[in-house]
Design an enzyme around this catalytic site. Structure first.
Site, PDB file in Angstrom:
ATOM      1  N   HIS A   7     -21.221 -13.178  19.661  1.00  0.00           N
ATOM      2  CA  HIS A   7     -21.988 -14.405  19.488  1.00  0.00           C
ATOM      3  C   HIS A   7     -21.723 -15.386  20.615  1.00  0.00           C
ATOM      4  O   HIS A   7     -20.736 -15.264  21.340  1.00  0.00           O
ATOM      5  CB  HIS A   7     -21.705 -15.085  18.141  1.00  0.00           C
ATOM      6  CG  HIS A   7     -20.272 -15.503  17.923  1.00  0.00           C
ATOM      7  ND1 HIS A   7     -19.343 -14.688  17.330  1.00  0.00           N
ATOM      8  CD2 HIS A   7     -19.624 -16.653  18.215  1.00  0.00           C
ATOM      9  CE1 HIS A   7     -18.172 -15.323  17.272  1.00  0.00           C
ATOM     10  NE2 HIS A   7     -18.318 -16.527  17.803  1.00  0.00           N
ATOM     11  N   GLU A 130     -13.717 -16.037  23.309  1.00  0.00           N
ATOM     12  CA  GLU A 130     -13.121 -15.529  22.067  1.00  0.00           C
ATOM     13  C   GLU A 130     -13.218 -14.003  22.093  1.00  0.00           C
ATOM     14  O   GLU A 130     -14.246 -13.456  22.480  1.00  0.00           O
ATOM     15  CB  GLU A 130     -13.922 -16.092  20.870  1.00  0.00           C
ATOM     16  CG  GLU A 130     -13.423 -15.595  19.512  1.00  0.00           C
ATOM     17  CD  GLU A 130     -14.253 -16.170  18.344  1.00  0.00           C
ATOM     18  OE1 GLU A 130     -15.391 -16.607  18.581  1.00  0.00           O
ATOM     19  OE2 GLU A 130     -13.751 -16.148  17.213  1.00  0.00           O
TER      20      GLU A 130
HETATM   21 CO    CO Z   1     -16.745 -17.852  17.644  1.00  0.00          CO
END
Ligand code: CO
Length: 137
Positions: A7, A130
């Site tokens: 994402h 991330e």
């Molecule tokens: Co995230």
């Protein structure tokens, strides 16, 4: 090491307005708001055919994204999340190469209930990265 883009996260000043904009103007599939008090955020996911957009808004005092919103009052791109199969070996390799893992350097349970770490933006072209461990296919 990295696999799919899981994402892209965008911090927004008004979650309902952002969700409405993605749902109506952009015609995307958008989830309901999900408060994650342990993470200090409320999330909405925009589900695209090939990835997701995570809309984030601060939740509670001391939210980790409050400073970002203060500095970017109209919102902005916050991080990208790449999938890895083995997060511990990914961390070991990155630390060996001189990259900085944020926090105590150990994976935490992320917004999807899977282990995640964040990498210092200065080591990755000014972008907060991330890593999320996904189950091997
Ligand atoms: Co995230």
């Amino acid at each position: 090491m990295i696999g799919r883009l899981n994402h892209v996260a965008i911090v927004v000043p008004d979650l309902a307005a952002a969700a409405h904009m993605y749902r109506t103007s952009l015609g995307a599939k958008v989830t309901e708001q999900l408060p994650l008090p342990d993470h200090g955020v409320t999330t909405v996911f925009v589900e695209l055919p090939n990835t997701k957009i995570e809309l984030l808004h601060p939740l509670g005092a001391g939210s980790p994204i409050q400073n970002f919103l203060d500095n970017n009052p109209s919102g902005g791109m916050h991080h990208v999340c790449y999938e890895v199969v083995d997060i511990h070996s990914a961390i070991a390799q990155l630390v060996k190469d001189g990259a900085r893992v944020l926090g105590d350097g150990q994976p935490k349970t992320g917004a999807h209930g899977l282990p995640v770490v964040f990498l210092h933006p200065k080591d990755f072209c000014g972008t907060l990265v991330e890593l999320e461990e996904i189950k091997a296919a």
